[in-house]
Design an enzyme around this catalytic site. Structure first.
Site, PDB file in Angstrom:
ATOM      1  CG  ASN A 154      -0.204  -0.318   2.498  1.00 33.77           C
ATOM      2  OD1 ASN A 154       0.414  -1.390   2.610  1.00 33.77           O
ATOM      3  ND2 ASN A 154      -0.260   0.579   3.455  1.00 33.77           N
ATOM      4  CD  GLN A 182      -3.278   0.012  -1.976  1.00 35.59           C
ATOM      5  OE1 GLN A 182      -3.344   0.450  -3.130  1.00 35.59           O
ATOM      6  NE2 GLN A 182      -3.683   0.711  -0.924  1.00 35.59           N
ATOM      7  CB  SER A 202     -10.629  -3.001   0.915  1.00 37.49           C
ATOM      8  OG  SER A 202     -11.304  -1.919   1.512  1.00 37.49           O
ATOM      9  CB  THR A 240     -27.618  -6.619  10.297  1.00 41.84           C
ATOM     10  OG1 THR A 240     -28.418  -7.262  11.279  1.00 41.84           O
ATOM     11  CG2 THR A 240     -28.485  -6.254   9.102  1.00 41.84           C
ATOM     12  CB  CYS A 327      -3.406   3.275   7.770  1.00 47.42           C
ATOM     13  SG  CYS A 327      -4.710   2.515   6.838  1.00 47.42           S
TER      14      CYS A 327
HETATM   15  C1  LIG Z   1     -30.725  -6.555  20.736  1.00 50.39           C
HETATM   16  C2  LIG Z   1     -29.845  -6.656  19.548  1.00 50.39           C
HETATM   17  N1  LIG Z   1     -28.525  -6.728  19.706  1.00 50.39           N
HETATM   18  C3  LIG Z   1     -27.670  -6.804  18.673  1.00 50.39           C
HETATM   19  C4  LIG Z   1     -28.137  -6.809  17.383  1.00 50.39           C
HETATM   20  C5  LIG Z   1     -27.150  -6.908  16.281  1.00 50.39           C
HETATM   21  O1  LIG Z   1     -26.995  -5.688  15.584  1.00 50.39           O
HETATM   22  P1  LIG Z   1     -26.680  -5.715  14.022  1.00 50.39           P
HETATM   23  O2  LIG Z   1     -27.929  -6.129  13.351  1.00 50.39           O
HETATM   24  O3  LIG Z   1     -26.296  -4.307  13.680  1.00 50.39           O
HETATM   25  O4  LIG Z   1     -25.569  -6.671  13.814  1.00 50.39           O
HETATM   26  C6  LIG Z   1     -29.525  -6.749  17.158  1.00 50.39           C
HETATM   27  C7  LIG Z   1     -30.108  -6.790  15.806  1.00 50.39           C
HETATM   28  O5  LIG Z   1     -30.058  -7.716  15.079  1.00 50.39           O
HETATM   29  C8  LIG Z   1     -30.387  -6.662  18.264  1.00 50.39           C
HETATM   30  O6  LIG Z   1     -31.696  -6.584  18.089  1.00 50.39           O
HETATM   31  C1  LIG Z   2      -2.694  -3.426   1.505  1.00 50.39           C
HETATM   32  C2  LIG Z   2      -3.832  -3.023   2.380  1.00 50.39           C
HETATM   33  N1  LIG Z   2      -4.346  -3.917   3.242  1.00 50.39           N
HETATM   34  C3  LIG Z   2      -5.387  -3.618   4.027  1.00 50.39           C
HETATM   35  C4  LIG Z   2      -5.976  -2.387   4.002  1.00 50.39           C
HETATM   36  C5  LIG Z   2      -7.119  -2.121   4.911  1.00 50.39           C
HETATM   37  O1  LIG Z   2      -8.342  -2.048   4.230  1.00 50.39           O
HETATM   38  P1  LIG Z   2      -9.495  -1.075   4.756  1.00 50.39           P
HETATM   39  O2  LIG Z   2      -9.044   0.309   4.419  1.00 50.39           O
HETATM   40  O3  LIG Z   2     -10.720  -1.467   4.017  1.00 50.39           O
HETATM   41  O4  LIG Z   2      -9.597  -1.271   6.230  1.00 50.39           O
HETATM   42  C6  LIG Z   2      -5.459  -1.410   3.109  1.00 50.39           C
HETATM   43  C7  LIG Z   2      -6.016  -0.052   3.038  1.00 50.39           C
HETATM   44  O5  LIG Z   2      -5.938   0.752   3.928  1.00 50.39           O
HETATM   45  C8  LIG Z   2      -4.374  -1.746   2.290  1.00 50.39           C
HETATM   46  O6  LIG Z   2      -3.880  -0.863   1.437  1.00 50.39           O
END
Ligand SMILES: Cc1ncc(COP(=O)(O)O)c(C=O)c1O
Ligand SMILES: Cc1ncc(COP(=O)(O)O)c(C=O)c1O
Lengths: 392, 142, 392, 142
Positions: A154, A182, A202, A240, A327
């Site tokens: 990177n 990258q 990514s 989710t 980063c």
């Molecule tokens: C009480 C509770 N905790 C955690 C989660 C998980 O959150 P997320 O859906 O953003 O992964 C949910 C929803 O699914 C939830 O209702």
């Molecule tokens: C080679 C490399 N690995 C990992 C990452 C991390 O990915 P992300 O930015 O989606 O966290 C990056 C970018 O920052 C990267 O260039």
């Protein structure tokens, strides 16, 4: 928000492609009813289909099966899942091999394992940034749980010989992870030819949304999850799903797949123009292998100038470039890039490093303008500098 | 805490004041450590306890360059005692407000270098008398 | 994609509010140049500011300081980070307390700790779903590393006495995590009054985007990261930020904060209409405490009918409702909800559970229509059923 | 592998054919386990080895309800031997294609129940002869 700035930091993140945004809006906009992919009803099924279409597209980019692709929330999470997850799946083995120039997503994951009793071997690189192949071969041991080397770096943009590395691991029966964050969208990636176990991607590095990653996991490779809960992504990554983001990722990889060659040609011409223009100034030096490098990456050490000054001077002139690795750049303190140190650069050379990374929509005029601005900035900042340029 | 540099800082970066050196300086001061980090260097021309000219150079981060530039403006063309009393707060004001977290060292760096240039001048001139003056003036501070 | 469907599954996910989409588009759309928040240049700084504005908004929703809010990629990740992260920060202590009705994001995190040698105490609930307070108090021990109880349950909507629970933990000096994913935006949350250590939120449950979560971490609370890398979010959650998603979360919590009371009143009226209409059918029973429940949640066991049939029958009639917990419903196999079993329901009662959850934009007409459809579906499905209704 | 039910399945769910019981059935068959899971119950009216009427009830998932309905349609008004030969594949075709992963048990459930109803009829009628017939018929299968 500056609209007139010329963006030359595509290695840090890329602008969202309009067609990607369109794909995301299909799920985001009020005109449609979006569900939770885990729900049985029609809105849930529609969300599920959106995710599966994107999965198929990502699989196609790397020539894998859709069932071999997991979505994560970043390249970082994909790297963590691979390194920690492959290691955890083989509790008997307590040794890890990485290169000395990995992204922090891999190095910190390895350090995390180190803190829990793993031994970590860091294989060095040459002054050109390319990994010591025989050093890597020697580092592999019967108790090696996982080895990880990035496809392309990177910071300096150097492309590693992953096909050989993967072959060595394959022969030794050692799971091999490749960080292709990258590389994807810039180099052809074919997991049917390169026997990696896992491979990280990514979205935001290839004109997709920020906060969406993916991990290719070869059929049969054993992996433990890092994030647990509702059992999404076959139980390997709960939470989710970011359905809109995943849809955007799907659109982005479709474009990346179709336009790969065209983008590469376009970027290489611009990259080479930047390299020859910038290094024609005295005391400006290219870091990393001149040929084995990403199509869009120019990484320079500029004698006598600290990177931050140069980046912000150029910013004031309307050009956005990176300083070392994005980063680390906004974090407090002053630490030389471990990548450049591993390549044998001095601390001062590391502190003076800037990265110019072009993109698919960068124009020749922008590059010309940049070279003007760069010359101005370097000249002006050197006037302020206590540093006297060595005779060149 | 500021997340990024104020526009005033960037203005000083792009158009730094009083950059350079002096042919026959009354005093020279340097602070920092060339090996690993930031360096500031001030040259001053003093006549009748007045700071006629000041020139500076910096190797370092944006904050250092801008702080050097701002300091040179605040100090120049002043009585030495006033110039020596330019404070971190004065610099912060001149730079449009607090520097981002972790960048405050720039203020110390440039103030140190300027003060060393004054010392250099005093040492050359055997400036003990002047220091007495300074101490008396300092009584008036709050 | 069905646009004419009436969506009554807001506990699974909520539609994106138009104003949230607008906030996201500021970062997503091509008109502006988006950067990586870690980058020094202007696009990077703009992205950073976008994230910080959202952080302040989330902090305001729970009456915290912006510096106490971390962004994650889901409520699940926030729960994992809290449970695993608080435990890891106190390596000497090897005991964990959770309730028997936690979301899988918490139960699986606890199981993960259990697999690495922790002891886990699961505190039971009454038939109304409310935690056994004295059982909780007794479960706390000097070696308890973390206790976790949700503010409100995702299946039956029961609201737990978190203020008392937090008080008990505070007195005992035990870090206390609260999963407020369902509660946020429906109940006032004030961390200055309730001494929690950490508190999890998820954007998509309050009209924000899917794939964005947050963890409140009280100043001074010690936490180890789960995802490591570039050091984003103070090193507690690495990975390039989902800037657009975070911006959407910010907009969503701003609306939730301002409209809290209005939403609650609106939802409660609809909820009560559903409860009285549905339970007027024979063999239809409300699960969970009738008063101590979320403003939008109706959870029913329908004798003689399997949830899946009812959900898909209603779907065919144009109504989207949840079956048990959405997270588990599309996974293979047939498992009774542990939440209902913990409340003393039989397996058959658990299999016949459906969740109707209204939202801020649900109308009275929609609820009326739903009650019609519900009656039809129940009547028709019971005709098919081998099950004979007990005399009521 | 199908990710969700085909529209044909949903159609059978919402408008199931031949639901109910028979006053004086020739045979009754039940499969599954009422305590924990799915149950299917078939009643058949048979005259001169013809399946004149079939009625079914199911407690279970969508796939079970739809499979019961589809099976009742495929079997009804047919010679017993044909009715007994309705296969899993025939059901899958009638339901618009493969069921989602994990739902295939529905096919077995309803086929079992129908076959048990036939058995019940044969047992009542001392239907050994018929079973012989059936075995001979089966020779013609591929
Ligand atoms: C009480 C509770 N905790 C955690 C989660 C998980 O959150 P997320 O859906 O953003 O992964 C949910 C929803 O699914 C939830 O209702
Ligand atoms: C080679 C490399 N690995 C990992 C990452 C991390 O990915 P992300 O930015 O989606 O966290 C990056 C970018 O920052 C990267 O260039």
């Amino acid at each position: 928000m500056p609209n007139d700035i010329v963006y030359l930091d595509h290695a840090a993140t890329t602008p969202l492609d309009d067609r990607v945004l369109e794909a995301m809006l299909l799920h985001l906009s009020g005109a449609t009813l979006r569900g939770n992919p885990s729900s049985l009803h029609a809105p849930g099924a529609a969300a599920r289909e959106t995710v599966e279409e994107a999965r198929a597209a990502v699989a196609r980019l790397v020539n894998a099966e859709p069932g071999e692709v997991l979505f994560t929330a970043s390249g970082t999470e994909a790297d963590n899942l691979a390194v920690m997850g492959l290691a955890a799946a083989q509790p008997g083995k307590r040794h890890v091999v990485i290169s000395a120039v990995e992204h922090p997503a891999v190095t910190k994951a390895a350090e995390h394992l180190e803190a829990t009793g793993y031994e970590v071997t860091r294989v060095g690189v040459g002054s050109d940034g390319i990994i010591d192949l025989s050093g890597f071969a020697e580092a592999l041991r019967p108790d090696t749980a996982v080895a990880a080397v990035m496809w392309a770096n990177n910071e300096v943009g150097v492309v590693q010989p992953v096909e050989e590395l993967a072959g060595l691991c394959h022969e030794a029966g050692i799971p091999f992870h490749v960080d292709a964050v990258q590389a994807a969208g810039r180099l052809p990636i074919d997991v049917s030819r390169v026997p990696v176990s896992t491979l990280a991607l990514s979205a935001h590095k290839l004109y997709g949304p920020q906060g969406v990653g993916a991990l290719y996991v070869r059929e049969g490779a054993e992996l433990e999850p890092v994030i647990v809960g509702g059992g999404q992504e076959k139980g390997l990554r709960s939470g989710t799903e970011n359905v809109a983001g995943i849809a955007g990722f799907g659109a982005a990889v479709r474009l990346a797949h179709d336009d790969l060659e065209e983008r590469r040609r376009h970027e290489e011409a611009l990259r080479d123009a930047v390299i020859s223009g910038a290094t024609s100034l005295p005391g400006v030096r290219l870091n990393g292998h001149p040929q084995e490098r990403l199509s869009n990456n120019v990484h320079l050490s500029v004698e006598g100038i600290e990177a931050e000054s140069l980046v912000l001077y150029l910013d004031a002139l309307g050009y956005a470039v990176g300083s070392g690795s994005a980063c680390a750049s906004s974090t407090i303190g002053h630490k030389a890039s471990p990548v450049l140190l591993a390549m044998g650069r001095t601390e001062n050379e590391a502190f003076s490093a800037v990265r110019i990374s072009v993109g698919k929509d960068t124009s020749e005029e922008e590059v010309e303008g940049f070279l003007h601005a760069f010359t101005t900035a370097v000249t002006q900042l050197r006037e302020v500098s206590t540093f006297t340029l060595a005779e060149s | 805490m500021a997340e990024r540099y104020n526009p005033q800082v960037i203005e000083h970066l792009v158009r730094p004041r009083n950059v350079g050196e002096l042919e026959a300086p009354s005093g020279l001061g340097e602070s920092g450590d060339n090996a690993c980090g930031d360096v500031a260097r001030f040259a001053v021309a003093i006549e009748e306890n007045r700071l006629l000219e000041v020139r500076y150079k910096v190797y370092g981060c944006v904050a250092c360059i801008a702080a050097g530039s701002a300091l040179s403006e605040l100090a120049r063309d002043r009585h030495l005692l006033e110039a020596a009393r330019v404070s971190r707060d004065d610099l912060v004001d001149a730079l449009g407000g607090p520097l981002p977290e972790g960048k405050e060292h720039a203020l110390t760096l440039v103030l140190d270098a300027l003060h060393k240039a004054f010392e250099d001048h005093w040492n050359k001139k055997a400036g003990t008398m002047l220091v007495d003056d300074y101490a008396r003036g300092a009584d008036n501070d709050g």
